[in-house]
Design a protein around this motif. Structure first.
Motif, PDB file in Angstrom:
ATOM      1  N   GLY A 187     -18.950  29.768   6.559  1.00  0.00           N
ATOM      2  CA  GLY A 187     -18.354  30.793   7.515  1.00  0.00           C
ATOM      3  C   GLY A 187     -18.883  30.199   8.728  1.00  0.00           C
ATOM      4  N   GLN A 188     -19.334  29.060   9.071  1.00  0.00           N
ATOM      5  CA  GLN A 188     -19.790  28.552  10.375  1.00  0.00           C
ATOM      6  C   GLN A 188     -18.847  27.369  10.839  1.00  0.00           C
TER       7      GLN A 188
ATOM      8  N   SER B 246     -18.768  23.787  13.249  1.00  0.00           N
ATOM      9  CA  SER B 246     -19.319  23.124  14.236  1.00  0.00           C
ATOM     10  C   SER B 246     -18.793  22.008  14.683  1.00  0.00           C
TER      11      SER B 246
ATOM     12  N   CYS C 225     -14.068  32.300  16.774  1.00  0.00           N
ATOM     13  CA  CYS C 225     -15.384  32.878  16.374  1.00  0.00           C
ATOM     14  C   CYS C 225     -15.814  34.033  16.740  1.00  0.00           C
TER      15      CYS C 225
ATOM     16  N   THR D 145     -21.589  34.412  19.085  1.00  0.00           N
ATOM     17  CA  THR D 145     -21.974  33.527  18.020  1.00  0.00           C
ATOM     18  C   THR D 145     -21.890  32.168  18.490  1.00  0.00           C
TER      19      THR D 145
ATOM     20  N   GLN E   6     -21.687  25.257  17.854  1.00  0.00           N
ATOM     21  CA  GLN E   6     -21.665  25.785  16.599  1.00  0.00           C
ATOM     22  C   GLN E   6     -21.556  27.513  16.741  1.00  0.00           C
TER      23      GLN E   6
ATOM     24  N   ARG F  30     -20.011  31.373  14.523  1.00  0.00           N
ATOM     25  CA  ARG F  30     -19.657  32.064  13.253  1.00  0.00           C
ATOM     26  C   ARG F  30     -18.036  32.303  13.204  1.00  0.00           C
TER      27      ARG F  30
ATOM     28  N   ARG G 160     -14.488  34.227  12.865  1.00  0.00           N
ATOM     29  CA  ARG G 160     -14.056  35.246  12.841  1.00  0.00           C
ATOM     30  C   ARG G 160     -13.657  35.829  11.393  1.00  0.00           C
TER      31      ARG G 160
ATOM     32  N   ASP H 253     -12.160  34.289   7.267  1.00  0.00           N
ATOM     33  CA  ASP H 253     -12.751  33.386   6.173  1.00  0.00           C
ATOM     34  C   ASP H 253     -11.503  32.663   5.574  1.00  0.00           C
TER      35      ASP H 253
END
Length: 356
Positions: free
Chosen positions: A175-176, A178, A215, A219, A242, A244, A246, A248
């Protein structure tokens, strides 16, 4: 990595990235015109051209291994004297000055100006042989090879790419998302200038803004700034951003479209503001960049993970010529002759390894 579900009879094709080997192409798409292709699941090798299609090939068999690409033949490349540049030194210096003029007028802050080197190579050589040579002589964290013969009946141009990219465009896991923008290059750390540091901060901010588009609010953060990385023959300034996500991508394939839309082409090889920089690039560079400065890597649509590198330090073969791009970021503080020398520095080792 799990193999993708069967969709068609395998056709020839293989791909290699650090830690991943794939073979057996069962699907292909241009994600720019067919963004729903990833909803079919599976593991895809991706080549997003800087100024064109986002090619993707789905592979049936994928396994993890730290070995370099297998089954490599013998490499025979062009002679060193065979290489020609899309911009000669005077032409490149003129383009740099045009960008400096645009900065003075307040149109842009930074623009990446590139040129493409090419040499005649009539036969379709074995890219695995070049990948092995580069892995030994110029190891890179995002090294890659994609070898897919064209299939006219399917409208697939195929792919011949060998990359020694040192730069992460995007990595998605857990879910991150970078990114690791590079700006600032010199033969030694002592050669890095204040201009290089200012340029890196500028592009890192651009990448931060790009990631904020996909994101969750609050975050996105710069987790590393102006770190010096050593690579064969040169050093880079590297930062890390980096955030998170929004959505999936493992459950909603539309998230991939949003991610590619926000991050392509990469900010470090376009400029700031990006839209104006792209217009200047189109007017100053005499040939299309193709996969150079695009994104090269893989997407696992089943797991919602990906790793795409910026397509720099990359060779590709098309129209019976082997091609390689090199460039530099231009700001008001740029010295035109020094920027030309930076493009020479970035090209010299890899062209030397490839030429025979």
């Amino acid at each position: 990595m799990a193999p993708s579900p069967a969709a068609a009879a395998d056709r020839p094709g293989r791909a290699w990235f650090r830690g991943a080997h794939a073979r057996g192409v069962i699907d292909q798409a241009d994600l720019r015109t067919d963004p729903d292709a990833l909803s079919r699941g599976g593991w895809w090798a991706v080549v997003a051209e800087f100024d064109g299609p986002i090619h993707a090939w789905r592979f049936r068999h994928v396994d993890t291994s730290d070995r370099v690409v297998r089954d490599a033949g013998r490499w025979r490349g062009p002679a060193p004297s065979d290489w020609a540049s899309s911009l000669d030194q005077l032409g490149y210096i003129s383009a740099v000055q045009d960008v400096r003029d645009a900065v003075r007028e307040g149109l842009v802050y930074q623009v990446n100006v590139c040129r493409v080197l090419s040499a005649a190579m009539p036969q379709r050589a074995d890219p695995a042989a070049l990948a092995v040579r580069l892995a030994r002589g110029n190891p890179a964290p995002y090294a890659a090879m994609i070898d897919v013969p064209p299939l006219a009946a399917a409208g697939d141009p195929g792919c011949w790419i060998v990359s020694a990219s040192p730069e992460l465009s995007i990595e998605i896991s857990g879910g991150q998302i970078s990114s690791g923008p590079i700006k600032g290059t010199a033969a030694e750390e002592s050669g890095l200038l204040d201009k290089d540091r200012a340029e890196n901060v500028m592009i890192t901010d651009l990448v931060r803004n790009d990631l904020q588009r996909v994101c969750a609010p609050g975050t996105v953060a710069v987790t590393d700034l102006l770190r010096v990385e050593r690579h064969p023959g040169l050093v880079h300034l590297v930062s890390r951003v980096q955030g998170r996500l929004r959505g999936d991508p493992a459950t909603d394939p539309r998230v991939w479209t949003e991610i590619l839309g926000a991050t392509h082409p990469p900010g470090s090889v376009s400029g700031a503001p990006k839209s104006t920089a792209l217009q200047l690039i189109d007017s100053l560079e005499p040939v299309a960049r193709g996969p150079y400065c695009g994104q090269i890597g893989w997407i696992d649509a089943d797991r919602g993970t990906a790793r795409l590198a910026v397509g720099i330090r990359t060779f590709w073969w098309s129209q019976e010529r082997l091609r390689f791009g090199t460039g530099a970021g231009i700001t008001w503080g740029s010295e035109p002759e020094r920027e030309w020398e930076e493009t020479e520095l970035k090209a010299s080792r890899l062209i030397g390894l490839t030429s025979t």
